[in-house]
Design a protein around this motif. Structure first.
Motif, PDB file in Angstrom:
ATOM      1  N   THR A  38       0.754  -1.273  -0.033  1.00 13.34           N
ATOM      2  CA  THR A  38      -0.221  -0.112  -0.154  1.00 13.34           C
ATOM      3  C   THR A  38       0.449   1.066   0.010  1.00 13.34           C
ATOM      4  O   THR A  38       0.569   2.415  -0.104  1.00 13.34           O
ATOM      5  CB  THR A  38      -1.289  -0.134   0.823  1.00 13.34           C
ATOM      6  N   ASP A  39       2.253   1.030   0.198  1.00 12.70           N
ATOM      7  CA  ASP A  39       3.015   1.824  -0.316  1.00 12.70           C
ATOM      8  C   ASP A  39       4.033   2.095  -1.310  1.00 12.70           C
ATOM      9  O   ASP A  39       4.950   1.410  -2.047  1.00 12.70           O
ATOM     10  CB  ASP A  39       4.746   2.015   1.332  1.00 12.70           C
ATOM     11  N   TRP A  40       3.746   3.753  -1.584  1.00 11.86           N
ATOM     12  CA  TRP A  40       4.639   3.868  -3.392  1.00 11.86           C
ATOM     13  C   TRP A  40       5.932   3.563  -2.930  1.00 11.86           C
ATOM     14  O   TRP A  40       6.931   2.882  -3.722  1.00 11.86           O
ATOM     15  CB  TRP A  40       4.090   5.168  -3.237  1.00 11.86           C
ATOM     16  N   SER A  41       6.551   3.676  -1.774  1.00 11.34           N
ATOM     17  CA  SER A  41       7.876   4.113  -1.883  1.00 11.34           C
ATOM     18  C   SER A  41       8.656   2.262  -2.158  1.00 11.34           C
ATOM     19  O   SER A  41       9.882   2.157  -2.616  1.00 11.34           O
ATOM     20  CB  SER A  41       8.596   4.457  -0.358  1.00 11.34           C
ATOM     21  N   GLN A  42       7.838   1.237  -1.131  1.00 15.26           N
ATOM     22  CA  GLN A  42       8.020   0.500  -1.684  1.00 15.26           C
ATOM     23  C   GLN A  42       8.040  -0.486  -3.203  1.00 15.26           C
ATOM     24  O   GLN A  42       8.264  -1.751  -3.260  1.00 15.26           O
ATOM     25  CB  GLN A  42       7.409  -0.674  -0.756  1.00 15.26           C
ATOM     26  N   PHE A  43       7.128  -0.157  -3.900  1.00 14.05           N
ATOM     27  CA  PHE A  43       6.539  -0.144  -5.719  1.00 14.05           C
ATOM     28  C   PHE A  43       7.556  -0.954  -6.651  1.00 14.05           C
ATOM     29  O   PHE A  43       8.660  -1.544  -6.894  1.00 14.05           O
ATOM     30  CB  PHE A  43       6.615   0.601  -6.252  1.00 14.05           C
ATOM     31  N   LYS A  68       3.144   3.575 -14.880  1.00 16.17           N
ATOM     32  CA  LYS A  68       3.871   2.729 -15.814  1.00 16.17           C
ATOM     33  C   LYS A  68       5.664   4.045 -15.788  1.00 16.17           C
ATOM     34  O   LYS A  68       6.539   3.185 -15.764  1.00 16.17           O
ATOM     35  CB  LYS A  68       3.704   2.184 -16.850  1.00 16.17           C
ATOM     36  N   ALA A  69       4.762   5.119 -15.832  1.00 14.55           N
ATOM     37  CA  ALA A  69       6.422   6.436 -15.975  1.00 14.55           C
ATOM     38  C   ALA A  69       7.223   5.570 -14.645  1.00 14.55           C
ATOM     39  O   ALA A  69       8.337   5.727 -15.349  1.00 14.55           O
ATOM     40  CB  ALA A  69       5.594   7.319 -16.493  1.00 14.55           C
ATOM     41  N   ASP A  70       6.036   5.762 -13.294  1.00 15.76           N
ATOM     42  CA  ASP A  70       7.286   6.279 -12.368  1.00 15.76           C
ATOM     43  C   ASP A  70       7.998   5.315 -11.676  1.00 15.76           C
ATOM     44  O   ASP A  70       8.668   5.180 -10.789  1.00 15.76           O
ATOM     45  CB  ASP A  70       5.979   6.803 -10.988  1.00 15.76           C
ATOM     46  N   SER A  71       7.440   3.602 -12.414  1.00 19.22           N
ATOM     47  CA  SER A  71       8.149   2.528 -11.967  1.00 19.22           C
ATOM     48  C   SER A  71       9.288   2.422 -13.352  1.00 19.22           C
ATOM     49  O   SER A  71       9.688   1.367 -12.416  1.00 19.22           O
ATOM     50  CB  SER A  71       7.439   1.509 -11.854  1.00 19.22           C
ATOM     51  N   SER A  85      14.003  -2.699 -17.599  1.00 21.35           N
ATOM     52  CA  SER A  85      14.026  -1.566 -16.926  1.00 21.35           C
ATOM     53  C   SER A  85      12.596  -0.801 -16.918  1.00 21.35           C
ATOM     54  O   SER A  85      12.136   0.427 -16.487  1.00 21.35           O
ATOM     55  CB  SER A  85      15.150   0.014 -17.521  1.00 21.35           C
ATOM     56  N   MET A  86      11.480  -1.459 -18.054  1.00 19.30           N
ATOM     57  CA  MET A  86      10.587  -1.188 -18.401  1.00 19.30           C
ATOM     58  C   MET A  86       9.661  -0.853 -16.943  1.00 19.30           C
ATOM     59  O   MET A  86       9.551  -1.675 -15.872  1.00 19.30           O
ATOM     60  CB  MET A  86      10.194  -2.020 -19.854  1.00 19.30           C
ATOM     61  N   GLY A  87       8.418   0.120 -17.176  1.00 15.09           N
ATOM     62  CA  GLY A  87       7.694   0.490 -16.237  1.00 15.09           C
ATOM     63  C   GLY A  87       6.701  -0.654 -15.701  1.00 15.09           C
ATOM     64  O   GLY A  87       6.217  -1.751 -16.763  1.00 15.09           O
ATOM     65  N   CYS A 107      -5.042   5.133  -3.566  1.00 18.26           N
ATOM     66  CA  CYS A 107      -4.269   4.207  -5.022  1.00 18.26           C
ATOM     67  C   CYS A 107      -3.051   4.107  -4.366  1.00 18.26           C
ATOM     68  O   CYS A 107      -2.420   5.282  -3.841  1.00 18.26           O
ATOM     69  CB  CYS A 107      -5.103   5.434  -6.183  1.00 18.26           C
ATOM     70  N   ILE A 108      -2.470   3.391  -5.064  1.00 18.72           N
ATOM     71  CA  ILE A 108      -1.254   2.938  -5.086  1.00 18.72           C
ATOM     72  C   ILE A 108      -0.245   3.910  -5.328  1.00 18.72           C
ATOM     73  O   ILE A 108       1.129   4.189  -4.669  1.00 18.72           O
ATOM     74  CB  ILE A 108      -0.387   1.712  -5.799  1.00 18.72           C
ATOM     75  N   HIS A 109      -0.463   5.172  -6.454  1.00 14.21           N
ATOM     76  CA  HIS A 109       0.738   5.795  -7.425  1.00 14.21           C
ATOM     77  C   HIS A 109       0.356   7.415  -6.250  1.00 14.21           C
ATOM     78  O   HIS A 109      -1.274   7.964  -5.435  1.00 14.21           O
ATOM     79  CB  HIS A 109      -0.400   6.514  -8.301  1.00 14.21           C
ATOM     80  N   PRO A 110       0.883   7.921  -5.492  1.00 14.86           N
ATOM     81  CA  PRO A 110       1.143   9.096  -4.590  1.00 14.86           C
ATOM     82  C   PRO A 110       0.195  10.285  -4.849  1.00 14.86           C
ATOM     83  O   PRO A 110      -0.368  10.849  -3.993  1.00 14.86           O
ATOM     84  CB  PRO A 110       2.452   9.424  -4.296  1.00 14.86           C
TER      85      PRO A 110
END
Length: 126
Positions: A38-43, A68-71, A85-87, A107-110
């Motif tokens: 539930t935490d984006w920092s661990q995604f 997709k872009a941010d991961s 390396s793709m999102g 939602c998972i994205h911050p």
């Protein structure tokens, strides 16, 4: 060498054992590489470990594009040689949800202000 009278029966048993072993190993592998977040920092760190992620998601396509872009990793960030390396992309919405979405869930994205609709599996293609 098997006697002809029992060969068909023994081969069917062998093939069934092989099928059961392969299925068991695949299920164990899937379960050991599925992470509930539930935490984006661990995604992204979990994607880099070749895990698939089960996370609350609003279902909006613009949010999915941001995920997709941010991961995605820059080329210089490769964890191991040849690592993708793709999102992350959405894989599916599991029929069996791990939990009910609560009013306090996000939602998972911050950057997303929408309420999640369901848990969704995210992963990278390998």
């Amino acid at each position: 060498m098997l006697p002809r009278a029992v060969a068909v029966h023994k081969l069917k048993e062998l093939l069934e054992d092989i099928q059961n072993s392969l299925l068991k190993r695949a299920v164990e592998d899937l379960e050991s590489h599925t992470v509930l977040l539930t935490d984006w920092s661990q995604f992204t760190p979990n994607l880099d470990k070749k895990n698939i992620i089960l996370a609350p998601f609003c279902g909006d396509s613009t949010c999915e594009d941001k995920i997709k872009a941010d991961s995605a990793r820059d080329d210089g960030e490769a964890v191991e040689p040849g690592a993708p390396s793709m999102g992350a992309k959405t894989l599916c919405i599991p029929l069996e949800q791990p939990a009910q979405i609560k009013p306090t869930d996000k939602c998972i994205h911050p950057d997303c202000a929408r309420k999640p609709s369901f848990y969704t599996l995210f992963g990278r293609s390998y």
